[in-house]
Design a protein around this motif. Structure first.
Motif, PDB file in Angstrom:
ATOM      1  N   ILE A  35       0.938  -1.290  -0.135  1.00  0.00           N
ATOM      2  CA  ILE A  35       0.371   0.380   0.145  1.00  0.00           C
ATOM      3  C   ILE A  35       0.796   0.974   0.185  1.00  0.00           C
ATOM      4  N   MET A  36       2.148   1.472   0.417  1.00  0.00           N
ATOM      5  CA  MET A  36       3.263   2.061   0.610  1.00  0.00           C
ATOM      6  C   MET A  36       3.175   2.623  -0.606  1.00  0.00           C
ATOM      7  N   LEU A  37       3.455   1.703  -1.086  1.00  0.00           N
ATOM      8  CA  LEU A  37       4.200   1.852  -2.516  1.00  0.00           C
ATOM      9  C   LEU A  37       3.233   2.064  -3.645  1.00  0.00           C
ATOM     10  N   VAL A  38       1.772   1.703  -3.555  1.00  0.00           N
ATOM     11  CA  VAL A  38       0.619   2.331  -4.222  1.00  0.00           C
ATOM     12  C   VAL A  38       0.851   3.916  -4.583  1.00  0.00           C
ATOM     13  N   PRO A  39       0.518   4.555  -5.365  1.00  0.00           N
ATOM     14  CA  PRO A  39       1.016   6.045  -6.476  1.00  0.00           C
ATOM     15  C   PRO A  39      -0.966   6.411  -5.522  1.00  0.00           C
ATOM     16  N   VAL A  40      -1.458   7.820  -4.754  1.00  0.00           N
ATOM     17  CA  VAL A  40      -2.089   8.378  -4.319  1.00  0.00           C
ATOM     18  C   VAL A  40      -2.431   8.777  -5.267  1.00  0.00           C
ATOM     19  N   THR A  41      -3.720   9.314  -5.510  1.00  0.00           N
ATOM     20  CA  THR A  41      -4.106  10.306  -6.391  1.00  0.00           C
ATOM     21  C   THR A  41      -4.205  11.735  -6.161  1.00  0.00           C
ATOM     22  N   ALA A  42      -5.500  12.604  -6.510  1.00  0.00           N
ATOM     23  CA  ALA A  42      -5.458  13.967  -6.242  1.00  0.00           C
ATOM     24  C   ALA A  42      -5.529  14.277  -5.022  1.00  0.00           C
ATOM     25  N   ASP A  43      -6.538  13.500  -4.611  1.00  0.00           N
ATOM     26  CA  ASP A  43      -7.543  13.837  -3.480  1.00  0.00           C
ATOM     27  C   ASP A  43      -6.401  12.457  -2.428  1.00  0.00           C
ATOM     28  N   TRP A  44      -5.475  12.270  -2.144  1.00  0.00           N
ATOM     29  CA  TRP A  44      -4.823  11.640  -1.567  1.00  0.00           C
ATOM     30  C   TRP A  44      -5.605  10.193  -1.219  1.00  0.00           C
ATOM     31  N   GLY A  45      -6.789   9.685  -2.370  1.00  0.00           N
ATOM     32  CA  GLY A  45      -6.298   8.137  -2.310  1.00  0.00           C
ATOM     33  C   GLY A  45      -5.682   7.216  -2.874  1.00  0.00           C
ATOM     34  N   LEU A  46      -5.634   5.986  -2.159  1.00  0.00           N
ATOM     35  CA  LEU A  46      -4.877   5.127  -3.559  1.00  0.00           C
ATOM     36  C   LEU A  46      -5.231   4.837  -4.682  1.00  0.00           C
ATOM     37  N   ASN A  47      -4.846   4.758  -5.520  1.00  0.00           N
ATOM     38  CA  ASN A  47      -4.492   4.577  -7.028  1.00  0.00           C
ATOM     39  C   ASN A  47      -5.465   3.028  -6.904  1.00  0.00           C
ATOM     40  N   PHE A  48      -6.852   3.704  -7.602  1.00  0.00           N
ATOM     41  CA  PHE A  48      -7.404   2.003  -8.067  1.00  0.00           C
ATOM     42  C   PHE A  48      -6.930   1.231  -9.092  1.00  0.00           C
ATOM     43  N   ALA A  49      -5.958   1.512  -9.813  1.00  0.00           N
ATOM     44  CA  ALA A  49      -5.785   1.482 -11.028  1.00  0.00           C
ATOM     45  C   ALA A  49      -3.987   0.456 -10.614  1.00  0.00           C
ATOM     46  N   TRP A  50      -3.473   0.618  -9.615  1.00  0.00           N
ATOM     47  CA  TRP A  50      -2.977  -0.626  -9.012  1.00  0.00           C
ATOM     48  C   TRP A  50      -2.923  -1.381  -8.379  1.00  0.00           C
ATOM     49  N   LEU A  51      -4.031  -1.385  -7.994  1.00  0.00           N
ATOM     50  CA  LEU A  51      -4.476  -2.184  -6.053  1.00  0.00           C
ATOM     51  C   LEU A  51      -4.651  -3.852  -7.345  1.00  0.00           C
ATOM     52  N   GLY A  52      -4.646  -4.188  -8.441  1.00  0.00           N
ATOM     53  CA  GLY A  52      -5.878  -5.146  -8.953  1.00  0.00           C
ATOM     54  C   GLY A  52      -3.931  -5.849  -9.372  1.00  0.00           C
TER      55      GLY A  52
END
Length: 263
Positions: free
Chosen positions: A115-132
């Motif tokens: 999770i720490m390595l997953v890029p964050v979105t503009a609103d500081w959420g986890l980028n769902f594109a890299w979670l799957g």
């Protein structure tokens, strides 16, 4: 032949490969359920003896356009959409268990590091594109590296020992406290380096390297001329291997054009 079987058996029993295998097997029920949800949401219309059966159209007429598909969408969100997260935990857990150490702690550390390595979105959420599925390669690498670091730190006795009479759960929590601090600090430092120096996430770097490697492999020499397989081959590869879906089309197209210009 016997020698080949012996070598194959040794490779198949290799600790890390077994952990990867068991990690994927552990989440197989979610993968199957998620696949069924996707299939139902996109079930094609069929013609049987002149009779047209359109399941999706019928459901849309009954419940409204796309409303009923939210059910399958929620199932997909809980399976394929977080497949990288599930695999990171599962492989870390199984690998640690094979060493006889705390599998739950290793799995949680692997999950937290991922999770720490997953890029964050503009609103500081986890980028769902890299979670799957797009993050599977990173999930495998992170879970193995983190669990090996955890094993090494646990075996160096760099732990906090609690007195007799303390509940087992509390003892185990404090035992992994220092190793967890060290591992998370190392991963956080790596993420900071990728952000400030490389200016790319580890997901994007691995994707670029993998795409470049595969595209070079798709070239071969024929009668003195360099031949590049059609772009459709790479597209089919991305469809066959879910982890390649994270390689954005723009990146692949750019790499293909670069290779073609060198041909």
């Amino acid at each position: 032949m016997n020698k080949f079987i012996e070598i194959a058996g040794r490779i198949g029993s290799q600790r890390h490969l077994v952990a990867i295998r068991d990690g994927f097997v552990s989440v197989m029920p979610l993968i199957i359920v998620g696949s069924l949800a996707v299939l139902i949401n996109n079930f094609p219309a069929v013609n049987i003896g002149g009779l047209s059966l359109d399941f999706v159209g019928s459901m849309n007429n009954l419940f409204g356009e796309g409303n009923w598909q939210g059910l399958g969408g929620s199932i997909w969100n809980a399976s394929f959409a977080i497949l990288g997260l599930l695999i990171a935990f599962s492989i870390g857990y199984n690998l640690a268990r094979s060493y006889g150490i705390d599998g739950l702690a290793a799995g949680i550390l692997s999950l937290a590091s991922y999770i720490m390595l997953v890029p964050v979105t503009a609103d500081w959420g986890l980028n769902f594109a890299w979670l799957g599925a797009q993050g599977l390669f990173v999930a495998i690498i992170v879970s193995i590296v983190v669990t090996e670091m955890f094993r090494y730190l646990i075996n160096t006795k760099l732990t906090i020992k609690m007195p007799e009479g303390v509940p087992g759960g509390v003892t185990r929590s404090f035992q992994v406290l220092i190793p967890s601090m060290i591992i998370l600090t190392v991963v956080a430092g790596f993420q900071l380096f990728m952000t400030l120096v490389v200016e790319l996430s580890v997901f994007e770097v691995i994707c670029e390297l993998l795409a470049t490697y595969l595209l070079h492999k798709l070239k071969w020499e024929l009668l003195g001329k360099t031949v590049l397989l059609p772009a459709t081959v790479m597209d089919q590869a991305r469809r066959a291997v879910p982890a390649l879906n994270g390689c954005q089309s723009a990146n692949i197209n750019r790499l293909m054009l670069a290779l073609m210009s060198r041909s």
